[in-house]
Scaffold this motif. Structure first.
Motif, mmCIF file in Angstrom:
data_model
loop_
_atom_site.group_PDB
_atom_site.id
_atom_site.type_symbol
_atom_site.label_atom_id
_atom_site.label_comp_id
_atom_site.label_asym_id
_atom_site.label_seq_id
_atom_site.Cartn_x
_atom_site.Cartn_y
_atom_site.Cartn_z
ATOM 1 N N GLY A 434 45.130 46.271 39.690
ATOM 2 C CA GLY A 434 44.540 45.098 40.319
ATOM 3 C C GLY A 434 45.478 44.447 41.311
ATOM 4 N N LEU A 435 45.299 43.148 41.517
ATOM 5 C CA LEU A 435 46.050 42.389 42.508
ATOM 6 C C LEU A 435 46.760 41.220 41.847
ATOM 7 C CD1 LEU A 435 43.345 42.273 45.342
ATOM 8 C CD2 LEU A 435 45.415 43.694 45.296
ATOM 9 N N PRO A 436 47.952 40.848 42.356
ATOM 10 C CA PRO A 436 48.692 39.728 41.753
ATOM 11 C C PRO A 436 48.086 38.387 42.129
ATOM 12 C CG PRO A 436 49.846 40.534 43.684
ATOM 13 C CD PRO A 436 48.691 41.472 43.470
ATOM 14 N N SER A 437 48.504 37.370 41.420
ATOM 15 C CA SER A 437 48.075 36.011 41.741
ATOM 16 C C SER A 437 48.508 35.664 43.161
ATOM 17 C CB SER A 437 48.683 35.024 40.753
ATOM 18 O OG SER A 437 48.370 33.696 41.115
ATOM 19 N N GLY A 438 47.609 34.969 43.894
ATOM 20 C CA GLY A 438 47.895 34.588 45.270
ATOM 21 C C GLY A 438 47.522 35.632 46.293
ATOM 22 N N ALA A 439 47.059 36.827 45.855
ATOM 23 C CA ALA A 439 46.692 37.891 46.779
ATOM 24 C C ALA A 439 45.304 37.642 47.363
ATOM 25 C CB ALA A 439 46.739 39.238 46.067
ATOM 26 N N PHE A 440 44.980 38.401 48.412
ATOM 27 C CA PHE A 440 43.664 38.323 49.051
ATOM 28 C C PHE A 440 42.738 39.305 48.354
ATOM 29 C CE2 PHE A 440 40.508 39.479 52.282
ATOM 30 C CZ PHE A 440 40.089 38.222 52.718
ATOM 31 N N PHE A 441 41.707 38.772 47.683
ATOM 32 C CA PHE A 441 40.750 39.594 46.950
ATOM 33 C C PHE A 441 39.539 39.873 47.838
ATOM 34 C CE2 PHE A 441 43.451 38.265 43.638
ATOM 35 C CZ PHE A 441 43.245 39.065 42.520
ATOM 36 N N PRO A 442 39.194 41.140 48.096
ATOM 37 C CA PRO A 442 38.056 41.455 48.970
ATOM 38 C C PRO A 442 36.734 41.265 48.244
ATOM 39 C CG PRO A 442 38.991 43.467 48.099
ATOM 40 C CD PRO A 442 39.863 42.343 47.602
ATOM 41 N N ILE A 443 35.647 41.374 49.008
ATOM 42 C CA ILE A 443 34.303 41.306 48.419
ATOM 43 C C ILE A 443 34.152 42.439 47.404
ATOM 44 C CG2 ILE A 443 31.844 41.601 48.928
ATOM 45 C CD1 ILE A 443 32.403 40.237 51.636
ATOM 46 N N GLY A 444 33.606 42.112 46.248
ATOM 47 C CA GLY A 444 33.449 43.077 45.169
ATOM 48 C C GLY A 444 34.171 42.599 43.924
ATOM 49 N N THR A 445 34.285 43.486 42.935
ATOM 50 C CA THR A 445 34.922 43.159 41.659
ATOM 51 C C THR A 445 36.255 43.890 41.557
ATOM 52 O OG1 THR A 445 32.813 42.772 40.538
ATOM 53 C CG2 THR A 445 34.727 43.242 39.152
ATOM 54 N N THR A 446 37.324 43.137 41.300
ATOM 55 C CA THR A 446 38.671 43.695 41.124
ATOM 56 C C THR A 446 39.070 43.534 39.662
ATOM 57 O OG1 THR A 446 39.294 43.101 43.383
ATOM 58 C CG2 THR A 446 41.082 43.552 41.839
ATOM 59 N N LYS A 447 39.379 44.644 39.010
ATOM 60 C CA LYS A 447 39.849 44.623 37.631
ATOM 61 C C LYS A 447 41.372 44.453 37.635
ATOM 62 C CE LYS A 447 35.818 45.642 35.778
ATOM 63 N NZ LYS A 447 34.979 45.775 36.992
ATOM 64 N N ASN A 448 41.866 43.513 36.854
ATOM 65 C CA ASN A 448 43.304 43.230 36.779
ATOM 66 C C ASN A 448 43.793 43.501 35.365
ATOM 67 O OD1 ASN A 448 43.617 41.815 39.527
ATOM 68 N ND2 ASN A 448 41.927 40.724 38.559
ATOM 69 N N VAL A 449 44.865 44.272 35.246
ATOM 70 C CA VAL A 449 45.428 44.627 33.938
ATOM 71 C C VAL A 449 46.913 44.307 33.967
ATOM 72 C CG1 VAL A 449 45.815 46.466 32.261
ATOM 73 C CG2 VAL A 449 43.732 46.470 33.658
ATOM 74 N N TRP A 450 47.343 43.506 33.005
ATOM 75 C CA TRP A 450 48.754 43.147 32.828
ATOM 76 C C TRP A 450 49.216 43.592 31.458
ATOM 77 C CZ3 TRP A 450 51.917 40.107 36.192
ATOM 78 C CH2 TRP A 450 51.272 39.640 37.353
ATOM 79 N N THR A 451 50.499 43.947 31.343
ATOM 80 C CA THR A 451 51.060 44.311 30.052
ATOM 81 C C THR A 451 52.531 43.929 30.010
ATOM 82 O OG1 THR A 451 51.318 46.112 28.442
ATOM 83 C CG2 THR A 451 51.732 46.643 30.740
#
Length: 885
Positions: A434-451
């Protein structure tokens, strides 16, 4: 918010929806549980100890009721009421409920080979009713021999000595015990006497066990799914969210041997071979270097310096040492062996735990020995061994040193093996999808996984989605602006977007529209090409169209004009060149002569530093030095010249010294030029001592070649160091001049442009063409640029110095005009040229007069007093008198 503490074993086939388990949190503080033995006087059998508990005076402590939900964090053992003569006879240890042994103390002052009750004799001081607490936090090691009888309460760090035990500290015992209920059972504490003739007893034992709730497991605070609705024209959104860890998130790393941050290259080396402490640290230069068993670096050897084996003059407190710093909580442990041909008291192995302000560098062993901890037994044998362990906090340093007190009879040798560094490093959440906090998220659904990577199979994980929705129901008709001016960027490029052309609205995402150009007249018929612009498009007008591929290819048309509005980037640096040098930036390097001089007085019996400024920077190819002084007894002085780059050259060194008596040439005055190409050598200068002043005159080679300055830049402050070694003589009138030949670079071009490579003449003086895209930084990315140079003068006020009469040594090499020899002294008392009271004095013991024109020229040309030359006449009439014009 959700706290996630576990993850599935495999993500394959699992929908990446938010996953969480709530962690149970047990809030608890450390609790100390105290358990006591029976109180009764227990005699210690004299000379009965053979290594077994059966041969010891023992007391038992029943530990009961410790819960399983707490973990052991610390242990302390207190032995009360000890009375015994000759402490060195005693061994103390504890048998744990699991049958293992924990060593407390073993024959203080004696490095016994085995825990069997043999050997003699240890320290002879006594326990006079002592309550002895064994505690990891104690300042004194249990094997440190006391310097007097002990009475009352005392604390010692446990040291198992030769006792066989898997534990070295209570901290290691606590880790091994784990859950507190593992400590439940019978603890047996024993004291054994290993030699006859001394008796004693003790009356009770206390076992303190500190336990606390296990730390909260590592987890992640995870945001919920998010949905973002975009305004018209937008194609995405910048999204901020918070993901952070909770509980204890740490990675335990182990380094075995001298590797990684403990590799030889990461260790500071220290030595003191002749009373001179090496700081900052440098590699060893003597035969006693620290050595590693390269290439594995699993062990290393440290040897103390000694008069018989080291380098340098005899001195006490020779030592060699190593030191390193940790950046995370780290426990360091190792095994060591110690051997010496001298006594253990005279050659020692010590450690220091310090910081940036308390370290090897400011804890010299001979003045700060009280800050150091002895590792070996200084009252023990010449062959010893043991283990060492210490825990360091971030930023702390560990120093190890081997040193000799007497500087004789051979060094000590320490071999260190089984070196282990266990560090605990915080583990932070990491984005794996996925994308980090503060990033530009495009149209659509972005799945973010942190560990959090805990180097195990139960790493906590956080998963959530960010859905960005395009503006709903945009208009289907398009309206284009008729004429749009497009400016190219700093790289002379531009990509035209729909948002620059469309007007009206509301529109959907501008990136969904197709923007095309027709660059071929007649415009409007194609071919249509992508709207990408470059240098060739500057100044042109094209037709442009916007197409909506999602609505029947609806179109609109307009026009654009392409402009380059950014000015060229010009980086000009100041240049200093001689007055007679060319200011043409294309001028090739030239041979130049630059100089600087200074009048000074040589102070008696001290060092005189003379700063000589050379304002012009040339690459030095040759240096000559004029040195003149009326110093009496020239054998008292030497002279050294240091360049702005720090290179020092000795010009001459006390002519005539050493000679019988060691006082050097006793005559007066030097008038010399120092030149590498001179026929007369430095040795001839040394042996010259004429009766008439100047006692040494002529052109000589210096002691060190002046060619040492070759290749350096001439500009800056040169320092002439003249030292008078003997009192009673001085040189009040002295002069030095540095004459430098060198290669002078022309003023050159800005932006690191290179003549005939990326900048070319136009045929008009002072005007050049700079190629498109040339220069650092690039001067003009879109087209060739014209570069013009203009000379201008800056008016400055001119001052006429006041000249004061005083007798000086005749400067035949310095002041020459035609057939006249003139000595002219100018002091720093200035008068402006437009005032009418300028005064001048010319003096000489041999020449009686000088022409007015020559004197006037001398004042003007030599001192650069241009206007004064034309305003003053009749300045000088005599050499004998002060004459005011």
């Amino acid at each position: 918010m959700k706290i996630l503490n576990t993850i599935p074993n495999c993500l394959k086939g699992v929908s990446l929806l938010p996953l969480f388990l709530l962690a149970s949190v047990v809030a608890s503080f450390g609790q100390t549980f105290t358990f006591n033995s029976a109180v009764a006087n227990q005699a210690i059998p004299d000379d009965g100890y053979n290594g077994t508990y059966a041969s010891m005076a023992t007391k038992t402590v029943d530990v009961t009721g410790l819960p399983a939900n707490l973990n052991v964090t610390n242990v302390r053992i207190i032995i009360n009421g000890i009375v015994h003569t000759w402490i060195g006879d005693l061994t103390m240890k504890t048998q744990l409920p699991n049958g293992q042994t924990f060593g407390l103390l073993s024959r203080v002052g004696l490095a016994e080979a085995a825990d069997d009750g043999t050997g003699c004799c240890g320290t002879s001081f006594n326990f006079n009713t002592v309550n002895l607490t064994f505690d990891d936090a104690a300042a004194i090691d249990a094997e440190t021999a006391p310097t007097a009888d002990l009475t009352g309460n005392h604390s010692r760090r446990p040291n198992k000595g030769s006792i066989v035990s898997p534990y070295t500290t209570f901290a290691s015992l606590a880790t091994a015990l784990g859950p507190a209920n593992n400590a439940n059972g019978t603890w047996t504490i024993g004291i054994g006497d290993c030699a006859g003739g001394d008796v004693g007893s003790y009356n009770s034992v206390t076992v303190e066990i500190t336990a606390a709730a296990p730390p909260e497991p590592c987890g992640i605070v995870c945001p919920s799914d998010m949905t973002i609705n975009l305004p018209p024209g937008e194609c995405g959104a910048y999204v901020n969210y918070d993901v952070h860890s909770t509980g204890v998130c740490e990675i335990v790393g182990t380094i075995n041997g001298f590797q990684s941050s403990f590799a030889p290259s990461a260790i500071n080396y220290y030595q003191n071979n002749a009373g001179a402490f090496t700081n900052p640290p440098t590699p060893f230069t003597n035969a006693q270097a620290t050595t590693f068993n390269s290439p594995t670096n699993t062990t290393f050897t440290l040897v103390s310096t000694d008069v018989g084996t080291g380098s340098g003059a005899p001195s006490l407190w020779f030592y060699n040492g190593v030191e390193w710093t940790v950046n995370a909580p780290t426990t360091i442990s190792f095994n060591w062996t110690y051997t010496t041909n001298d006594g253990a008291f005279w050659d020692r192995f010590v450690a220091l735990v310090g910081s940036a302000t308390n370290n090897f560098a400011n804890n010299n062993l001979n003045t700060q020995i009280g800050n150091w901890t002895a590792i070996h037994n200084i009252n023990g044998a010449t062959n010893q061994s043991g283990t060492f362990s210490v825990t360091l906090n971030p930023g702390q340093r560990l120093a190890l040193a081997a040193f000799t007190v007497d500087g004789a009879f051979g060094p000590c040798t320490i071999n260190i093996s089984n070196f282990t560094a266990v560090s605990v490093v915080p583990a932070e959440p990491e984005l794996v999808q996925g994308l980090p906090s503060g990033a530009f998220f495009p149209i659509g659904t972005t799945k973010n996984v942190w560990t959090v990577d805990l180097a195990g199979n139960d790493d906590p994980m956080c998963m959530f989605s960010v859905t960005v929705l395009e503006y709903p129901n945009p208009i289907s008709s398009l309206v284009c602006n008729d004429l749009v001016q497009i400016s190219l960027d700093a790289n002379c490029e531009a990509v035209v977007g729909a948002d620059q052309i469309l007007e009206g609205g509301p529109y959907g995402c501008y990136d969904d529209y197709i923007v095309e150009l027709d660059k071929t007249a007649p415009f409007g018929n194609g071919p249509w090409v992508p709207a990408v612009l470059g240098p060739a498009d500057v100044g042109k007008t094209y037709q442009i169209r916007v197409v909506d591929p999602e609505n029947n290819n609806n179109k609109c048309w307009g026009n654009i004009k392409i402009e380059d509005k950014l000015p060229p980037v010009l980086v000009c640096e100041p240049k200093t060149i001689p007055c007679n040098a060319s200011t043409d930036p294309s001028a090739p390097p030239t041979v130049a002569t630059v100089s600087g001089d200074a009048d000074f007085a040589i102070a008696d019996a001290t060092t005189t530093l003379v700063n000589i400024n050379v304002p012009v920077g040339a690459t030095i190819t040759d240096v000559n030095v004029v040195f003149q002084t009326n110093h009496t007894w020239v054998g008292d002085i030497d002279a050294r010249l240091t360049s702005p780059a720090g290179t020092e050259v000795i010009l001459f060194d006390r002519p005539g010294s050493p000679v019988p008596g060691g006082f050097g040439c006793a005559n007066d005055g030097i008038d010399a030029i120092f030149d590498d190409e001179a026929t007369l050598t430095a040795a001839q200068f040394e042996t010259t001592c004429n009766a008439a002043p100047p006692t040494i005159a002529g052109t000589y080679q210096p002691v060190n070649p002046l060619s040492a300055f070759d290749g350096q830049n001439s500009a800056g402050t040169w320092v002439l160091r003249v030292q008078d070694f003997v009192g009673g003589d001085g040189g009040p009138v002295s002069f030095a001049q540095i004459n430098i030949s060198g290669i002078l670079e022309g003023p050159g071009f800005p932006n690191d442009l290179v003549y005939q490579v990326d900048v070319f003449p136009t045929g008009t003086a002072g005007t050049y063409i700079v190629s498109q895209g040339a220069g650092t930084p690039v001067m003009e990315p879109c087209s060739d640029a014209t570069l013009s140079f203009i000379d201008s003068e800056v008016a400055q006020s001119i001052q006429v110095p006041q000249v004061v009469a005083r007798e000086v040594l005749q400067r035949t090499a310095h002041l020459v005009h035609g057939d006249h020899l003139a000595g002219l002294r100018v002091d720093n008392l200035d008068h402006r040229a437009d005032r009418g009271d300028a005064r001048a004095v010319v003096f000489d013991d041999h020449v009686r007069k000088i022409g007015r024109g020559a004197a006037r020229e001398r004042i003007g040309a030599h001192r650069d007093l241009g206007r004064a030359r034309h305003r003053r006449t009749g300045i000088v009439q005599h050499f004998d008198d002060l004459v005011v014009a």
